[in-house]
Design an enzyme around this catalytic site. Sequence first.
Site, PDB file in Angstrom:
ATOM      1  CG  ASP A 179       4.277  -9.193  -4.616  1.00 33.83           C
ATOM      2  OD1 ASP A 179       4.219  -8.193  -3.863  1.00 33.83           O
ATOM      3  OD2 ASP A 179       5.346  -9.746  -4.925  1.00 33.83           O
ATOM      4  CG  ASP A 205       7.123  -9.080   0.435  1.00 29.73           C
ATOM      5  OD1 ASP A 205       7.704 -10.051  -0.057  1.00 29.73           O
ATOM      6  OD2 ASP A 205       6.486  -8.254  -0.254  1.00 29.73           O
ATOM      7  CG  ASN A 210       7.981  -3.333   1.043  1.00 31.12           C
ATOM      8  OD1 ASN A 210       6.779  -3.287   1.248  1.00 31.12           O
ATOM      9  ND2 ASN A 210       8.482  -3.570  -0.168  1.00 31.12           N
ATOM     10  CG  LEU A 264      -2.037  -1.064   1.203  1.00 30.07           C
ATOM     11  CD1 LEU A 264      -2.900  -0.934   2.454  1.00 30.07           C
ATOM     12  CD2 LEU A 264      -2.892  -0.986  -0.037  1.00 30.07           C
ATOM     13  NE  ARG A 265       4.748   0.284  -3.534  1.00 34.10           N
ATOM     14  CZ  ARG A 265       5.567  -0.746  -3.589  1.00 34.10           C
ATOM     15  NH1 ARG A 265       6.187  -1.167  -2.494  1.00 34.10           N
ATOM     16  NH2 ARG A 265       5.789  -1.362  -4.733  1.00 34.10           N
ATOM     17  CG  ASN A 324      12.511 -10.197  -6.491  1.00 37.69           C
ATOM     18  OD1 ASN A 324      12.793 -11.297  -6.962  1.00 37.69           O
ATOM     19  ND2 ASN A 324      13.098  -9.700  -5.422  1.00 37.69           N
TER      20      ASN A 324
HETATM   21  O1  DOR Z   1       8.129  -7.254  -7.274  1.00 35.97           O
HETATM   22  C1  DOR Z   1       8.230  -6.972  -6.108  1.00 35.97           C
HETATM   23  N1  DOR Z   1       7.830  -5.768  -5.630  1.00 35.97           N
HETATM   24  N2  DOR Z   1       8.759  -7.862  -5.283  1.00 35.97           N
HETATM   25  C2  DOR Z   1       9.055  -7.560  -4.024  1.00 35.97           C
HETATM   26  O2  DOR Z   1       9.560  -8.387  -3.346  1.00 35.97           O
HETATM   27  C3  DOR Z   1       8.803  -6.214  -3.489  1.00 35.97           C
HETATM   28  C4  DOR Z   1       7.755  -5.522  -4.240  1.00 35.97           C
HETATM   29  C5  DOR Z   1       7.744  -4.055  -3.973  1.00 35.97           C
HETATM   30  O3  DOR Z   1       7.651  -3.670  -2.812  1.00 35.97           O
HETATM   31  O4  DOR Z   1       7.762  -3.283  -4.931  1.00 35.97           O
HETATM   32 ZN    ZN Z   2       8.295 -10.360  -1.910  1.00 38.21          ZN
HETATM   33 ZN    ZN Z   3       5.523  -8.247  -2.049  1.00 37.94          ZN
END
Ligand code: DOR
Ligand code: ZN
Ligand code: ZN
Length: 407
Positions: free
Chosen positions: A287, A135, A78, A47-48, A260
């Site tokens: 994701d 994550d 993250n 959600l940033r 990723n």
């Molecule tokens: O593609 C991804 N985006 N993989 C991740 O592990 C992190 C995520 C992100 O936070 O942008």
């Molecule tokens: Zn991840």
């Molecule tokens: Zn993720």
Amino acid sequence: MRYGFCNADELKRLCTEDGFFPVLRESFSLSDRYLIVPGLVDVHVHLREPGFSYKATIATETRAAARGGVTAICAMPNLNPTPDTPEHLKVQQDLIDRDAVVRVYPYGTITMGEMGQELSDLEGLKEQVIAFSDDGKGVQNEDMMRAAMHKVGPMRKIIAAHCEENSLLRGGYIHDGEYAKAHGHRGICSESEWAPIARDVKLSKETGCAYHVCHVSAKESIEVIRRAKAEGVNVTCETGPHYLLLDDSCLQEDARFKMNPPLRDKSDREALIEGILDGTIDMIVTDHAPHSAEEKSRGLEKSAMGVVGLETSFLLMYTGLVKTGILTLKDLVRLMHDAPCERFGIDTEDDYTVFDLGVQTVIDPKEFVSMGKSTPFAGQTVDGRCLMTVCRGKTVYCDETLKEVLA
Ligand code: DOR
Ligand code: ZN
Ligand code: ZN
């Protein structure tokens, strides 16, 4: 599991002024075009906020969830600050309380700042987080992961792991396969994913801690998890629509195809489908990882990793897996609602989504509510359209075409 179909007249009757509370029964006629399912659940969403509101916000991304029929999401940590102490989590929780239109359950981090050096305040966070995850990064150190599992196991919480062994990456950014070879890109080998999964399965067995593997992409990973389940290890896992529907033969020189873990090869994709069919894979997540247009404009090598998915996941899975006869609708509702609810202890009472399965939709990122526009599925046609989403009895998304249906 409860879902059902109805026709336009029944739908009209269900949309009363008091709200929308259908009694979901499978006895609705299967030939009717409106599908009513429980609000969908996605346990892997970025959600940033706090920290990266230039990429996306809780307000925009929870509305994107609603537009995709998703009423409950688990928010990855993250962020800045990372939710590693109750004080840091409060910054995020206050924003959720203020801005979210669907249910949002935050993850706490496993380690302080996701730096892998020191455990978070797991004890202090446990009542307020859905589970623990670093994550975006893998926990590199085995002793650190063991210590986390020793603490989290008795709490009856889950460790949800992004599995990535940094020492095996060698600067890779797409799958180490045919496409990388043919186009001179550096590849990410599958071992960087399955080796940490194998390590953590062993630790879960040793500590009894509930363990969940994020975004499984490689066939070897499936095999490791399949064997662990057969041995009775407390492990579950997830994968996403892009890993099930695409592989590295679909790659283009465009960061819409960069995430990723990366899109692997055809044999991996087939192994993931096998894993869905035999129950090795428990649930489907997106994701959902919005980035700014600039961050996604630097090509495969230099762009940020991650694609959005909340507004397209159900219809992509319905089109790609149900319409093709690979899964039943019942399987899909299990994968996108029942299984995540059960594993993570999420309740979706009075949450419903209505899909019109009698139309087709072209995926057009310009129409996304999400601030992230990067998806490998842009331009593809899917069967169905989300008409309406109800969360806690309140309508949180109403499609423009619903008016005509109810007229
Ligand atoms: O593609 C991804 N985006 N993989 C991740 O592990 C992190 C995520 C992100 O936070 O942008
Ligand atoms: Zn991840
Ligand atoms: Zn993720």
